[in-house]
Design an enzyme around this catalytic site. Structure first.
Site, PDB file in Angstrom:
ATOM      1  N   ASP A  72     -35.041  10.190 -30.288  1.00  0.00           N
ATOM      2  CA  ASP A  72     -35.730   9.758 -31.505  1.00  0.00           C
ATOM      3  C   ASP A  72     -37.223   9.556 -31.191  1.00  0.00           C
ATOM      4  O   ASP A  72     -37.638   9.632 -30.038  1.00  0.00           O
ATOM      5  CB  ASP A  72     -35.074   8.439 -31.953  1.00  0.00           C
ATOM      6  CG  ASP A  72     -35.584   7.963 -33.296  1.00  0.00           C
ATOM      7  OD1 ASP A  72     -36.106   8.785 -34.061  1.00  0.00           O
ATOM      8  OD2 ASP A  72     -35.455   6.752 -33.571  1.00  0.00           O
TER       9      ASP A  72
ATOM     10  N   GLU B  78     -42.045  12.497 -32.217  1.00  0.00           N
ATOM     11  CA  GLU B  78     -43.084  13.318 -32.907  1.00  0.00           C
ATOM     12  C   GLU B  78     -44.317  13.531 -32.023  1.00  0.00           C
ATOM     13  O   GLU B  78     -44.940  14.586 -32.165  1.00  0.00           O
ATOM     14  CB  GLU B  78     -43.482  12.655 -34.223  1.00  0.00           C
ATOM     15  CG  GLU B  78     -42.393  12.668 -35.276  1.00  0.00           C
ATOM     16  CD  GLU B  78     -41.199  11.768 -34.946  1.00  0.00           C
ATOM     17  OE1 GLU B  78     -41.429  10.715 -34.326  1.00  0.00           O
ATOM     18  OE2 GLU B  78     -40.079  12.145 -35.279  1.00  0.00           O
TER      19      GLU B  78
ATOM     20  N   ASP C  96     -35.745   9.230 -41.542  1.00  0.00           N
ATOM     21  CA  ASP C  96     -35.504   7.966 -42.251  1.00  0.00           C
ATOM     22  C   ASP C  96     -35.578   8.140 -43.762  1.00  0.00           C
ATOM     23  O   ASP C  96     -36.610   7.880 -44.398  1.00  0.00           O
ATOM     24  CB  ASP C  96     -36.511   6.913 -41.783  1.00  0.00           C
ATOM     25  CG  ASP C  96     -36.299   6.566 -40.326  1.00  0.00           C
ATOM     26  OD1 ASP C  96     -35.203   6.862 -39.797  1.00  0.00           O
ATOM     27  OD2 ASP C  96     -37.218   6.011 -39.705  1.00  0.00           O
TER      28      ASP C  96
HETATM   29  C1  GLC Z   1     -36.057   5.346 -36.211  1.00  0.00           C
HETATM   30  C2  GLC Z   1     -34.950   6.381 -36.425  1.00  0.00           C
HETATM   31  C3  GLC Z   1     -33.698   5.690 -36.897  1.00  0.00           C
HETATM   32  C4  GLC Z   1     -33.288   4.625 -35.898  1.00  0.00           C
HETATM   33  C5  GLC Z   1     -34.437   3.636 -35.677  1.00  0.00           C
HETATM   34  C6  GLC Z   1     -34.134   2.630 -34.577  1.00  0.00           C
HETATM   35  O1  GLC Z   1     -36.449   4.809 -37.395  1.00  0.00           O
HETATM   36  O2  GLC Z   1     -35.345   7.382 -37.309  1.00  0.00           O
HETATM   37  O3  GLC Z   1     -32.665   6.639 -37.079  1.00  0.00           O
HETATM   38  O4  GLC Z   1     -32.163   3.947 -36.335  1.00  0.00           O
HETATM   39  O5  GLC Z   1     -35.611   4.339 -35.317  1.00  0.00           O
HETATM   40  O6  GLC Z   1     -33.890   3.235 -33.377  1.00  0.00           O
END
Ligand code: GLC
Length: 819
Positions: free
Chosen positions: A429, A432, A505
């Protein structure tokens, strides 16, 4: 003290940046800093051929036209004659199978023709056009199409190309965009962005896929602008007659990809950037996620509820809270005192454990990952060699430079302990890369870029892809011959070779259900097959109806996972009461029933480059305008899915494309090329099966491979015209398929008013466990008197209460004749 060499970046090659330059880098279109001079190509003065490459020059600038295959031609521009290194993260190998091509010089132009397309270079203007040899459809440059603006401050050019936008032309693709499927009339930016709670038409989002498909005069072509810098596309927004693409640096390099069908373009784009490897079969099951399930007792409770309530589920996710202070590759021992035991117990109950790993590594000298990264100089540095530091979940972090092969190798090995403990999947995650406050890295951060070097301007859009590549390649080694499972949020073209994706998200609204539906279709035609949304919406609170509608759509998202933010109410399939729980169970079960079909469609993608989701216009290219029924799509080529996206709907209008279709639920036969109002009560969603399909089904299981399959249902749909179906089978979790250890079954169905014939042919080296088919023939048009299997009459057949002809068959190659 002897100065230590930076192993990643040769210091001599570093950029020398003054404050002025820095200001300009952060604001590259601010012309007040230094004048920017537009430069254009002059007339063609020289031409040279080298193998499959043709070099055209105006005396200073050079343009390379390279025949990549019969249907793909690449164009590159070198403003002062010297091309950049020919390196791409997206395209591992440029040249494909080229047969015959020839160049002809005419009075006003040069033409280079393959068997399908002619590329024409005008002598006076340097305009380049592509002409379909069969349909004569053209894609043509606007005046002064290829041009550049020199910017001495950072040592490069802003580069531009402008094509004619035909009156009836429409545009599709670009992967990760929100809004209508048709991109005509809009302008887009590609700069991977953490877009929490994004909205309809918000741009840019998490991923960069600079590939689009244009369709006019019923013919499609594609452009892949392989440039990793911040790039832009304008599909007739600024000027209805022009389509442009440009970038804030790098080389002007694009591939023209020939059609004439959208499917051809998509498959050819896949031939350049690759397809997704076969995933472990369990990853096609339902997956349950939340930010975050902890402590262990909570995880166990969720798992138990799935099994007690008999709702199938294959995976449970651990979001960032499983870590010790958000330090990647560590465990919070208070919440998870013995993770190995927990993972084993979950596995014994059929659950795979998937964990999150972020790129930000906490600055902490007592933390081994940070120490190793620091000691080996694996972390990104600013232009003057200071560390790239930013705040993410763990607080102050440094970030590995995943564009360095050495760093990727190190990163891949970090997963060793987690793999050894039995963790089955990894979720990358925030890549980017996302940084709190500033958004992302400053532009002056240096990257190794696999030895080709670059600032963050060049590496930003590939950072996430290289992170998940490091993860995937590391896991592949650690797991030996087992298939890794990875998920990434950010990516660039080609990321499908390493990971599945989720759309980031999103929000628990009906609008987001619509956004996600189109987004997944768009990703699918842009080469990213294994995609899905956060079912239910990440932020906000869905009600039972919205959640169930999302589950229904999710059955037909290649990646099916529910996820929700930490500050929301509990969000499991049973969270909205018994009524909705039953609906959710029914649909999740459907996913498991259809498993052999879903898996076969994945194979068609992996092996042949077909997208998994096929938007309606892919079936009827002539219906391209006005976003006609953009919410409908085919999953593979046999199932047409018409999701219900409106609150309170009890029916919906569907458009059925050419052909004959069966209502999946009622078996009603409907004729295509027409609209129908169909029932869509909350416990159902319109699904149609193409006549002539053979749709295999497994018995419902609580997780993939829960039980050995002893027989497979074959749903055979009568058809008056001949239709082929495929079924693919293999071990489900190894790479043996790369050594041809798999089975491809081909079924052919053809019937008329008095007969129906079904054939099966099998090719391949894999032997499945089961030997029996439970055949259900649907829609037989006549009273059945005789059933012959390989010319032998069987008497053991019946017509059930739904009018289906049922019998068993235990042959591998067979011909069934029904009359
Ligand atoms: C980011 C991700 C989400 C995750 C969060 C905490 O917002 O996109 O899917 O739950 O981080 O890790």
């Amino acid at each position: 003290m002897e100065e230590q060499e930076d192993p990643i970046i040769d210091k001599a090659e570093m950029m020398d940046e003054t404050e002025d330059v820095q200001q300009h880098l952060n604001n590259p279109v601010d012309v007040s800093v230094k004048p920017i001079i537009k430069q254009y190509l002059g007339a063609v003065k020289k031409v040279k051929k080298e193998g499959n490459r043709f070099y055209f020059s105006d005396g200073d600038a050079r343009v390379e036209v390279r025949i990549v295959s019969d249907e793909i031609i690449r164009v590159r521009l070198a403003p002062h004659g010297v091309f950049l290194d020919d390196f791409s993260y997206a395209v591992p190998e440029v040249d494909q199978k080229v047969s015959v091509f020839k160049m002809v010089e005419l009075d006003d132009c040069y033409t280079i023709s393959t068997s399908t397309v002619t590329c024409r270079v005008e002598k006076a203007t340097f305009h380049i056009s592509f002409i379909d040899i069969v349909t004569s459809v053209v894609m043509v440059d606007e005046p002064n199409s290829m041009h550049w603006e020199e910017n001495v401050d950072f040592g490069g050019y802003y580069i531009y190309a402008t094509k004619k936008c035909q009156d009836e032309e429409n545009f599709f693709g670009l992967g990760d965009k929100s809004g209508n499927f048709n991109l005509r009339g809009r302008r887009f930016e590609n700069w991977n962005t953490d877009a929490y709670s994004f909205g309809w038409n918000q741009d840019p989002l998490y991923r960069t896929i600079p590939f689009y498909i244009g369709i006019h005069d019923k013919a499609a072509y594609g452009i892949f602008f392989d440039n990793t810098f911040k790039s832009y596309f304008d599909f007739g927004e600024e000027d209805v007659h022009k389509t442009s693409f440009w970038a804030d640096g790098g080389e002007l390099q694009y591939y023209y990809i020939h059609g004439p069908h959208m499917m051809d373009v998509v498959k050819r784009y896949a031939s350049l950037t690759g397809t997704h490897p076969m995933p472990p079969k369990w990853t096609l099951g339902y997956q349950q996620c939340r930010w975050s399930y902890y402590p262990e007792a909570k995880v166990k409770d969720i798992a138990k509820q799935f099994r007690d309530r008999k709702i199938p589920c294959d995976a449970i996710y651990l979001d960032i809270d499983y870590m010790d202070g958000y330090r990647c590759f560590t465990w919070n021992k208070k919440y998870f005192p013995d993770p190995r035991r927990m993972i084993k117990e979950l596995a014994d109950d059929g659950f795979k454990t998937v964990v999150m790993i972020d790129p930000g590594i906490k600055v902490d000298d007592d933390y081994w990952v940070f120490k190793e990264g620091k000691d080996n100089k694996y972390f990104c540095r600013r232009s003057d060699d200071y560390f790239m530091e930013g705040h993410v979940w763990p607080g102050r972090c440094q970030f590995p430079d995943f564009t360095s092969p050495k760093v990727r190798k190190w990163w891949g090995k970090l997963y060793e302990e987690l793999v050894d403990m039995g963790v089955a999947g990894f979720w990358n995650d925030m890549n980017e890369p996302a940084v709190f406050g500033s958004g992302t890295f400053p532009n002056d951060v240096r990257h190794n870029y696999d030895g080709y070097r670059g600032s963050h301007r060049k590496a930003h859009n590939v950072y996430g892809m290289q992170m998940v590549r490091a993860t995937y390649e590391g896991l592949k080694k650690l797991m030996r011959n087992k298939r890794p499972f990875t998920i990434t949020r950010a990516g660039y073209s080609g990321m499908q070779r390493y990971a599945s994706v989720w759309t980031g998200d999103n929000v628990a609204t009906w609008e987001h259900l619509k956004i996600g539906n189109i987004q997944c279709q768009r990703l699918s035609v842009s080469g990213v097959p294994f995609c899905g949304t956060d079912i239910g919406g990440f932020s906000g609170e869905p009600d039972g109806e919205l959640f169930s509608r999302w589950i229904q759509l999710g059955v037909f998202s290649p990646f099916m996972r529910a996820h929700s933010a930490g500050d929301t109410a509990e969000r499991e399939p049973w969270s909205f009461g018994d009524f909705y729980e039953d609906i959710n169970r029914k649909f999740i079960e459907l996913r498991y029933r259809l498993m052999p079909y879903l898996y076969s469609v994945f194979w068609e993608h992996h092996r042949y480059g077909f997208p998994i989701l096929r938007p309606l216009i892919m079936l009827e290219q002539e219906n391209v305008g006005n976003n006609f029924r953009q919410d409908e799509f085919c999953y593979g080529d046999k199932l047409l899915i018409c999701p219900v996206l409106e609150q309170g709907a009890v029916s919906r209008k569907v458009y059925l494309p050419k052909g004959t279709w069966y209502n999946f639920w009622t078996h009603e036969v409907l004729v295509g090329e027409s609209e129908h109002e169909v029932e869509a009560q909350i416990d159902s969603m319109p699904i149609f099966v193409r006549a002539g399909s053979v749709l295999p089904e497994y018995p419902v299981m609580q997780y993939v491979d829960e039980k050995a399959i002893t027989e497979v249902f074959l749903n055979i749909y009568h058809s008056d015209y001949e239709v082929n179906s495929f079924m693919y089978e293999d071990h489900g979790d190894t790479f043996a398929y790369e050594q041809d250890i798999y089975l491809e079954k081909k079924f052919t169905v053809k019937g008329d008013e008095a007969h129906l014939k079904i054939n099966q042919n099998v090719a391949g080296l894999y032997t499945p466990n089961y030997e029996l088919y439970d055949c259900n023939v649907i829609g037989v048009k006549f009273k059945v008197n005789k059933v012959l299997i390989d010319s032998k009459e069987i008497t053991d057949f019946s017509i059930d209460e739904r009018g289906r002809l049922r019998f068993k068959c235990n042959k591998n190659f067979f011909e069934i004749q029904i009359s």
